[in-house]
Design an enzyme around this catalytic site. Sequence first.
Site, short mmCIF file in Angstrom:
data_model
loop_
_atom_site.label_atom_id
_atom_site.label_comp_id
_atom_site.label_asym_id
_atom_site.label_seq_id
_atom_site.Cartn_x
_atom_site.Cartn_y
_atom_site.Cartn_z
N HIS A 85 0.85 -1.24 0.07
CA HIS A 85 0.11 0.03 0.05
C HIS A 85 0.80 1.18 -0.11
CE1 HIS A 85 0.59 0.79 4.28
NE2 HIS A 85 0.75 -0.73 4.19
N SER A 320 -6.16 4.00 5.94
CA SER A 320 -6.46 2.81 6.29
C SER A 320 -6.20 1.94 5.10
CB SER A 320 -7.62 2.23 6.96
OG SER A 320 -7.71 0.83 6.97
N LYS A 321 -5.40 0.70 5.05
CA LYS A 321 -5.19 -0.20 4.07
C LYS A 321 -6.85 -0.54 3.27
CE LYS A 321 -1.28 -2.47 5.91
NZ LYS A 321 -0.71 -3.80 6.46
N ARG A 322 -7.65 -0.44 4.20
CA ARG A 322 -9.03 -0.86 3.81
C ARG A 322 -10.20 0.34 3.48
NH1 ARG A 322 -7.11 -3.11 8.31
NH2 ARG A 322 -6.89 -5.35 8.37
#
Length: 593
Positions: A85, A320-322
């Site tokens: 990421h 966030s990665k999400r």
Amino acid sequence: MIKLINPTTITKNHFLKSTITTTTTTKTTNIFSLNFNNKRNYSCCSSDNHNHNHNHNNQNNTNNENKINDKVRVRYAPSPTGYLHLGGLRTALFNYLFAKKNNGTFILRIEDTDRTRFVEGSAKNLAGCLEWAGIPYDEGPSRPGECGPYVQSERLPIYKEYAQRLIKSGHAYHCFCSSERLSMSRINLKNQHAMSLYDRHCLKLSEEEIQRKLESGESHTIRLKIPQGITKFTDHVKGTVQFNNQLIDDQVLMKSDGYPTYHLASVVDDHLMGISHIIRGEEWLNSTPKHIILYEAFGWKPPQMVHVPLLLNSDKSKLSKRQGDVSVDSYMSKGYLPEALVNFVAFLGWSPSSSSTTTTTTTDSTSTTSSSKEIFTLPELIESFSLDGINKSGSVVNMDRLDWLNVNHIRLQLDDPLKQNEILLKIKNQLLDYFNNNNIALKEINSEYLLKSINCVKDRVHLIEDFNGLLKPFFIDQIDYTTDEAIKMKQKVWKGQDSIRNIELVIKRLQDLQEFTMANIYKQLQLTCSQDIYKDQQLTEKELTTKTNQLMSNLRYLLLASPVGGGIPLAIEIFGKDKTIKTLLNGLNLNKN
């Protein structure tokens, strides 16, 4: 400095704050505020003194260390738990830039000791993304040096050896507590509004009890015995940082499955691999006192610590990665240039110092640019990079800026004789795929004609794929006027018979034009307005410009069938006389009604 509170005076709802004193300013910043009302019982400790053995007996590793301890050696040490990421790319980039600036070594180490989160193929993807970004590692899984293996799951005997050293020196101990007991302990502490620290139950065991449990194969972990006092270290970004050890849990170093935790493995590996600087995200700052305690327990000198600020969303929350598309793969698939993404990521939490200058060498000249420069190539980033340029506060990820940088890097490469062929090939291959996927017949693409067409429309693109639709009219014989875009444009600019008559007048002038250049073409369009269409009116200069633009809107509809594209006079020059007139006549025939 931190004001320490006597543990015997700590009561419920008493807050203990650890502070950072920044070395570059007199300002003190509070970063931790923790509710703490349970006191660790140190009475069970056999010794709280650090009597370290500085001369460990691994002769090979000692020789390696002597060879490399005078050089800059940095590492990017990701866990293979998914895609790379933006934050990971930035960490890798800062390490790479610092290594190259100082003639050092950039190492890739795969930290795969958490087997519950391991994702097959992730490590290969991480290395591939670094290659795509142009920041390959010097030492690592596929480029071994003297300090391998570079995958932690292949180094398990090393961690077991060093864990045993800590037990023998009294800095670690076996813990046989079951998960059920630990869970109940945490619940009890929570009910008491106390911090969830391990109660050192197993530190009370006698040597005989420990040996009996080990011989019977009882499941156990190995924990670090946190000493009394405070742990202090200097961070290049944060300044002097202090933690009260009473707030630090006895960290598990070796898990019951025989794998080390991140804390033991990273410290051992960083030492044995001769890492000089640890450049990583600010989220690891809280773990650093545990690592410093480990370095002290082993009798090793810690590397220099550099914790870079968090990446933030537009609302200032942690990226966030999400949240959204933050994986490097997503930017690759969207067609962003690696040079643009690297330029973008470099400025997330870093900027050149005000006194720095950048030397740019081209085939014709060498120029020096001040730190206000925003478009950087990788060599320029290496030349400008320094740890002093890392910001203390978080950095907001602004995707509009990435688009802007991508546009500029596309233009930069198109204008660079050394890069031009590479980007032309990218655009050509993507254009061929686009035509094949849409079943559009395409003749052979001439590179010179392609470059002229690209230069006509390059100011309208954000991504390489944007060239597809913009370049399409330059390479087809039949313009499609049935698309939604073309229909909407016709409704807006096409005036029936008046437009047909005006285009016929343009065709006549273009047929008679000898020097078919952009300037001459534009002049003929002006003459079509002033001497043909509006010959009975005395147009002012402003009115002539307006009328000419209206005429070019009709031409744009017939030639491009899109309101977006390059300038019409230049497009007509690139089309050439024959293709232009043929396309206009065909367009008139299809737009009689």
